[in-house]
Structures are given as structure tokens and as C-alpha cells.
Design an enzyme around this catalytic site. Structure first.
Site, PDB file in Angstrom:
ATOM      1  N   HIS A  19      14.714   9.712   3.967  1.00  0.00           N
ATOM      2  CA  HIS A  19      13.586  10.472   4.526  1.00  0.00           C
ATOM      3  C   HIS A  19      13.444  10.143   6.002  1.00  0.00           C
ATOM      4  O   HIS A  19      14.184   9.333   6.563  1.00  0.00           O
ATOM      5  CB  HIS A  19      12.312  10.232   3.717  1.00  0.00           C
ATOM      6  CG  HIS A  19      11.873   8.794   3.624  1.00  0.00           C
ATOM      7  ND1 HIS A  19      11.605   8.026   4.727  1.00  0.00           N
ATOM      8  CD2 HIS A  19      11.658   7.982   2.547  1.00  0.00           C
ATOM      9  CE1 HIS A  19      11.234   6.820   4.351  1.00  0.00           C
ATOM     10  NE2 HIS A  19      11.263   6.757   3.023  1.00  0.00           N
ATOM     11  N   HIS A  22      13.323   6.440   7.106  1.00  0.00           N
ATOM     12  CA  HIS A  22      14.646   5.811   7.200  1.00  0.00           C
ATOM     13  C   HIS A  22      15.347   6.291   8.468  1.00  0.00           C
ATOM     14  O   HIS A  22      15.992   5.517   9.182  1.00  0.00           O
ATOM     15  CB  HIS A  22      15.530   6.195   5.998  1.00  0.00           C
ATOM     16  CG  HIS A  22      14.989   5.775   4.666  1.00  0.00           C
ATOM     17  ND1 HIS A  22      14.920   6.624   3.589  1.00  0.00           N
ATOM     18  CD2 HIS A  22      14.498   4.590   4.225  1.00  0.00           C
ATOM     19  CE1 HIS A  22      14.418   5.981   2.540  1.00  0.00           C
ATOM     20  NE2 HIS A  22      14.155   4.740   2.910  1.00  0.00           N
ATOM     21  N   CYS A 127       5.443  -6.089  -8.240  1.00  0.00           N
ATOM     22  CA  CYS A 127       5.397  -4.690  -7.768  1.00  0.00           C
ATOM     23  C   CYS A 127       6.828  -4.201  -7.605  1.00  0.00           C
ATOM     24  O   CYS A 127       7.539  -4.678  -6.711  1.00  0.00           O
ATOM     25  CB  CYS A 127       4.649  -4.575  -6.445  1.00  0.00           C
ATOM     26  SG  CYS A 127       4.822  -2.900  -5.765  1.00  0.00           S
ATOM     27  N   CYS A 130       7.717  -2.969  -4.044  1.00  0.00           N
ATOM     28  CA  CYS A 130       8.035  -4.033  -3.080  1.00  0.00           C
ATOM     29  C   CYS A 130       9.250  -4.830  -3.516  1.00  0.00           C
ATOM     30  O   CYS A 130       9.799  -5.594  -2.736  1.00  0.00           O
ATOM     31  CB  CYS A 130       6.887  -5.023  -2.941  1.00  0.00           C
ATOM     32  SG  CYS A 130       5.395  -4.375  -2.207  1.00  0.00           S
ATOM     33  N   CYS A 145      -1.311  -2.733  -5.527  1.00  0.00           N
ATOM     34  CA  CYS A 145      -0.470  -3.197  -4.412  1.00  0.00           C
ATOM     35  C   CYS A 145      -0.962  -2.491  -3.148  1.00  0.00           C
ATOM     36  O   CYS A 145      -1.102  -1.264  -3.149  1.00  0.00           O
ATOM     37  CB  CYS A 145       0.993  -2.841  -4.677  1.00  0.00           C
ATOM     38  SG  CYS A 145       2.004  -2.851  -3.168  1.00  0.00           S
ATOM     39  N   HIS A 148       1.942   0.098  -2.022  1.00  0.00           N
ATOM     40  CA  HIS A 148       2.356   1.208  -2.895  1.00  0.00           C
ATOM     41  C   HIS A 148       1.222   1.811  -3.728  1.00  0.00           C
ATOM     42  O   HIS A 148       1.430   2.795  -4.431  1.00  0.00           O
ATOM     43  CB  HIS A 148       3.520   0.751  -3.790  1.00  0.00           C
ATOM     44  CG  HIS A 148       4.724   0.388  -2.992  1.00  0.00           C
ATOM     45  ND1 HIS A 148       4.983  -0.894  -2.567  1.00  0.00           N
ATOM     46  CD2 HIS A 148       5.708   1.163  -2.484  1.00  0.00           C
ATOM     47  CE1 HIS A 148       6.096  -0.906  -1.843  1.00  0.00           C
ATOM     48  NE2 HIS A 148       6.546   0.327  -1.781  1.00  0.00           N
ATOM     49  N   LYS A 299       0.018   9.162   5.952  1.00  0.00           N
ATOM     50  CA  LYS A 299       1.090   8.323   5.437  1.00  0.00           C
ATOM     51  C   LYS A 299       2.032   9.206   4.607  1.00  0.00           C
ATOM     52  O   LYS A 299       1.564  10.070   3.866  1.00  0.00           O
ATOM     53  CB  LYS A 299       0.447   7.252   4.558  1.00  0.00           C
ATOM     54  CG  LYS A 299       1.395   6.181   4.131  1.00  0.00           C
ATOM     55  CD  LYS A 299       0.636   5.116   3.351  1.00  0.00           C
ATOM     56  CE  LYS A 299       1.545   4.044   2.887  1.00  0.00           C
ATOM     57  NZ  LYS A 299       2.352   4.046   1.840  1.00  0.00           N
ATOM     58  N   LYS A 302       5.348  10.254  -1.856  1.00  0.00           N
ATOM     59  CA  LYS A 302       5.746  11.231  -2.875  1.00  0.00           C
ATOM     60  C   LYS A 302       4.506  11.880  -3.468  1.00  0.00           C
ATOM     61  O   LYS A 302       4.493  13.077  -3.748  1.00  0.00           O
ATOM     62  CB  LYS A 302       6.541  10.532  -3.979  1.00  0.00           C
ATOM     63  CG  LYS A 302       7.985  10.323  -3.589  1.00  0.00           C
ATOM     64  CD  LYS A 302       8.820   9.906  -4.781  1.00  0.00           C
ATOM     65  CE  LYS A 302      10.172   9.394  -4.290  1.00  0.00           C
ATOM     66  NZ  LYS A 302      10.737   8.337  -5.079  1.00  0.00           N
TER      67      LYS A 302
END
Ligand code: MSP
Length: 518
Positions: A19, A22, A127, A130, A145, A148, A299, A302
Site C-alpha cells: 500500500h 509501504h 497482538c 504487532c 491494542c 491496531h 489513518k 482496511k
């Protein structure tokens, strides 16, 4: 300045396609590498993918694939994306590569034998996002978390642990004594705070809960868990092995710069620092920490459904070359801070900077040279100019920004030079000089601009390699010139340019011409 430069990126999890986050890191890294290649003879660029762990095991199962099949499929998507973005790495490591897994097993074994790793039963909150156990103190008020936003799993099993406690004081000392270790520096305080509260960390998982990992030598029920596996890529890639160094390692390790996101600083500074100390190896020269890229100020996630693939952006704008996207991304955030992508902003910035300011400047200067002088540089056009001092001064400023990991700031300085040059053209109005028949002065203005444009194209090259190549070819300039050898003496008397070879180096997005190309 040291003669060599070794840059690594984080290795991406392959539970999905790449994405824009990255891509941000890889573009930033490639821009840095290309800049240092313009200064040094020996630059090595490593990137790759992180292929083990529960996330990958689970996603593969959901897709009805084996983990290896999914890793193969997604790893090639990463490679394709970096190719489309002109990310020109020297080596691409996959953590399922045999040379890597074998050395990781030996590293684990060595640490176990020398007492840095021990076995213990453990109950903790894990998690999978992570790939790490979380401290209950770090959870949100709802017990999620913080990164996430998912409830961690309660895991109770026998694991191997790394004795972080043994290295805590040395790490704190190292961070405090080496202010340039973590860049930007404000991130160092975060790590120092985290170090105060850290316990020994788990470095293996029971095979019954996670199968997709590198098995522990001599203990078939355990697999080595992600961080020793993942972090070691930076040395296994160089051919380093336990009790046996390698030529590449000896050459590059002392010059290593890890480019990483803010979310994995703890792992790189603390876990990796401690593992290296335990292996008797020097700590990395620098950790270059970047922020996160948001989409339309939100942010990327998904759940929000706003995850964008970099290649989709190139396709949506019908971009044959990635330069505009690279330029935008590399300038999207000031050093270490978060940045943002939005379609509107992208269009506005690249149209303004690349098409209008830079592209038009070159295009109209060359066109005037053809119109007034039939493309010929007369010897009396070549004179000294104050603008040359400004241009070569900018080279130093840009170099300093790169040395301080201020990539967007470097981009802004290049654009400042372009704007100063545009103002020089407006102030000196070569078209008026031509009308008044002051042809020598007119020619001098044009040659001055073209000489400065050789500097601009050289500085712009790391961000926009294809545009820079095109500019260099229209300027008959050798783009291989090292930054320290740059001068403003490249435009030589004689026949310079034919009308037919002049063309825009970047078409405005959404312009008629760009539409025609569609
Ligand atoms: N596999 C680990 C890293 C191991 S390095 C030895 C990992 N992988 S990841 O795929 O989750 O993230 C890879 C890199 O991308 C990290 O540096 C991370 O910070 C970065 N990014 C992920 N999302 C991002 C944004 N939205 N914006 C910018 N970079 C972000 O962590």
C-alpha cells in the site's frame, strides 16, 4: 563524509499487497540512495519482505492457500510495485530464503548457548497485528491494542525469552551518548521512556499456536518468532554468519542506516540493539525514522476501506513514469512527521512544481534560444552570473538536508532554486531584450538559465529520475556528474538544440495534452 553508504528499509509483511505507506518508505529510501550515489562510489540498498508469522499463516488459510504459496504471490506484487516506482534496490531479501533461515537458526542457537535466551512459561496478551506481546499498561481504555484497535489474544504457553534486562543499561547509555543514532532526535526520548518499562521479550512461539516460522534447532515444538527472524535480515543479506563474517558485511555494516516507520522504532532500537550487543556486533550507525502517511487526513485502514495501492495511483492519473508520485511522496512529510496523500493536493503540487515551475522554465528557455538564435550558443553568451553562486550554494544546502534526513526540506530547496530562476527570467525579460535588439544580453540570460537548469536537473534526479534524464538530454548534460563536481559551465558555445528536440518534460495532470495521451 564516509565513502560508503548502506541503506536498508523495513521488510514488509506479505499478508496483502503493498500500500501507499509501504511505498512511502521505499520511495523515501530510494531517493536517499540515489542522492548518495551522486556523492559516493559505493552505496548498497537492501529491501525485502517479512514472510513468517501468525498474520501470514491466518491470511493464507482464509484464502485456501499454503503460506508459501501466498508469500510467493504477494512477494512478487511487492517487487512489481517497486519496479513500477523505479525503486532501484541492490538486493531483495525474503525471510523464507534458505540462506536467511539457516543463519537465523544459528543465531538463535548461539544466543541460547551463551545464556541470552532462556525458556519460560508465559501468559500474556498477544497482538497479531504487532506480532508482539503487549504490556497491559499500553492498552487503550477499552483494552485494545493502541495501534491496531483490536483486542489482543490471551496466550499461555512455553516460550523462549531474550534477556533484555542484561542489556538495558548499555542501551540507555548508548542512546544518550550517541545523539545522532536516532533521527529525528525527538524520537529518542520515546524509546528511552519505553526502555524504563520493558521486560525480557519472547522470541519463539509454540508450534501448536504458530506453525509458520523458522523451527528452533533441537526443539521441534518451538518456532523462532518474528523479531529475531526479521531483524537479522540486515546482516544475513550481507552474508554474515555466526562466528564467520563476510566481505560484504565487513564493507557495509559500519555504514548501515535503517529506514523504518515510527511504529517499529522500539523493535529496531531496543530489541535489535540488544541482539547485536549479544552477538558482539556494533550497533547500526543510524535509525532514520519516518512518520505515517494518512489518506485525506485519515489513518489508512482496511476497516475504513481507504487503503490505496501505489500502482493504482499511477494508473488513475495515467502516469507512464512514477516521477510525479515519487516527488509528491518524498515531499509529503517533514522529517519524521506524519504526511498526507489526497488526489487534489497531488494534482496541485505536481502541476505547480513539475509542470509549471520546472518544466515550463526549461521549455520556454530552450524555445527562445531556437526562436532568437536558431538554437545556437554564441561564445559571447557565456558569462559569469551571480545566479551561479546561488545555484551551487543550493547544492550544499540540499546535501546538508539529506545528511540530516530532511528529504522534503531538500525538495523545497530545489523548488526554491527553480523559483529564483523563474524570477530571474521575469526580471531580465529576455523577450524584451530581443525586441530592443539587445541580442547578446538576451543570449546571456538564456545561457545563464540553462546552466542553472543543469544543477536543478541534477538535484531533482533522486526524486524524479526520468524527468531529470529527459531534462539532461535536452540540455546535453551528463547526469552522471557527481554533486561535488557540479559547476555552471556546462552550456558550451556552438550549435546547441534543434526545434524538434524540445518537448515538455512533464505534462500537467488533467491538461488537454495529458488527456490526449490517454
Ligand atoms: N515486518 C515488519 C518490519 C520488520 S523490519 C525488520 C513490519 N512490516 S509492515 O508491513 O507492517 O510495515 C513495513 C514498513 O511500512 C514499516 O516501516 C512501517 O512503519 C511502514 N508503514 C506501514 N504503514 C505505513 C503508513 N501508513 N505510512 C508510512 N509508513 C507505514 O512492520
Amino acid at each position: 563524509m564516509d565513502k560508503r553508504y548502506y541503506l536498508t528499509t523495513a521488510i514488509d509483511y506479505v499478508n496483502g499487497a503493498p500500500h501507499i505507506g509501504h511505498a512511502y518508505e521505499k520511495i523515501l529510501s530510494d531517493v536517499i540512495v540515489r542522492h548518495y550515489r551522486q556523492r559516493l562510489d559505493d552505496v548498497y540498498f537492501l529491501t525485502g519482505v517479512d514472510e513468517h508469522g501468525i498474520k501470514i499463516q491466518k491470511t493464507a488459510a482464509e484464502k485456501g492457500m499454503t503460506p508459501q504459496q501466498m508469500c510467493d504471490e504477494n512477494s512478487s506484487k511487492f517487487k512489481q510495485a517497486w519496479k513500477a516506482l523505479d525503486v532501484d534496490y541492490d538486493q531483495f531479501i525474503r525471510t523464507t530464503d534458505k540462506y536467511h533461515t539457516e543463519v537465523v537458526q544459528r543465531i538463535f542457537d548461539k544466543l541460547l548457548k551463551q545464556g541470552d535466551i532462556y525458556k519460560n512459561s508465559y501468559e500474556g496478551l498477544y497482538c497479531p497485528g504487532c506480532e508482539s506481546f503487549l504490556n497491559p499498561k499500553d492498552l487503550t481504555e477499552d483494552g485494545l491494542c493502541p495501534i491496531h484497535h483490536k483486542k489482543p489474544e490471551l496466550v499461555s504457553e512455553e516460550n523462549y525469552f531474550f534477556k533484555l534486562s542484561k542489556y538495558k543499561d548499555s542501551l540507555i547509555k548508548y542512546i544518550k551518548e550517541n545523539p545522532s543514532f536516532i533521527v529525528p532526535q525527538f524520537r529518542a526520548n520515546e524509546v528511552l521512556n519505553q526502555l524504563e518499562n520493558l521486560d525480557d521479550f519472547s522470541v519463539s512461539r509454540a508450534k501448536e499456536s504458530v506453525e509458520w516460522g523458522i523451527p528452533v534447532l533441537g526443539d521441534e515444538d518451538q518456532v523462532i518468532y518474528v523479531w529475531i527472524d526479521a531483524l537479522s535480515n540486515y546482516i544475513t543479506a550481507l552474508g554474515w554468519d555466526v562466528d564467520k563474517s563476510s566481505e560484504k558485511f565487513d564493507k557495509y555494516w559500519s555504514e548501515v542506516h535503517h529506514v523504518i516507520g515510527k511504529d517499529i522504532l522500539k523493535f529496531h532500537c531496543i530489541y535489535w540493539g540488544a541482539i547485536l550487543m549479544a552477538l558482539g556486533l556494533p550497533l547500526p550507525k543510524q535509525l532514520l525514522v519516518h512518520g505515517f502517511i494518512n489518506i485525506n487526513q485519515e489513518k489508512m485502514s482496511k476497516t475504513l476501506g481507504n487503503v490505496i495501492a501505489p500502482v493504482d495511483i499511477l494508473n488513475a492519473w495515467n502516469l507512464e513514469k512514477p516521477d510525479a508520485f515519487r516527488y509528491y511522496m518524498a515531499c509529503a512529510a517533514s522529517s519524521g512527521k506524519d504526511g498526507n496523500y489526497s488526489d487534489e493536493d497531488f494534482k496541485e503540487k505536481v502541476n505547480a512544481d513539475l509542470a509549471n515551475s520546472t518544466g515550463n522554465l526549461l521549455n520556454r528557455t530552450l524555445s527562445m534560444l531556437v526562436k532568437y538564435f536558431n538554437g545556437e550558443i554564441k561564445s559571447e553568451f557565456v558569462v559569469n552570473s551571480d545566479l551561479y553562486k546561488t545555484a551551487l550554494g543550493k547544492v550544499q544546502i540540499v546535501k546538508n538536508h539529506f545528511d540530516n534526513y530532511e528529504i522534503s526540506e531538500a525538495g523545497a530547496e530545489i523548488m526554491d532554486l527553480v523559483n529564483i530562476t523563474n524570477k530571474y527570467v521575469t526580471d531580465n525579460a529576455p523577450w524584451t531584450l530581443a525586441k530592443e535588439d539587445k541580442m547578446t544580453e538576451c543570449g546571456q540570460v538564456l545561457v545563464t538559465v540553462l546552466n542553472v537548469m543543469t544543477v536543478v536537473c541534477s538535484l531533482l534526479y533522486p526524486f524524479c529520475p526520468n524527468i531529470a534524464l529527459d531534462m539532461a538530454s535536452q540540455l546535453s548534460f551528463d547526469l552522471n556528474t557527481k554533486l561535488d563536481d557540479l559547476n555552471c559551465n556546462n552550456i558550451k558555445p556552438g550549435k546547441f538544440i534543434e526545434k524538434e528536440s524540445i518537448h515538455p518534460v512533464f505534462l500537467r495532470l488533467d491538461s488537454e495534452l495529458a488527456d490526449k495521451k490517454k
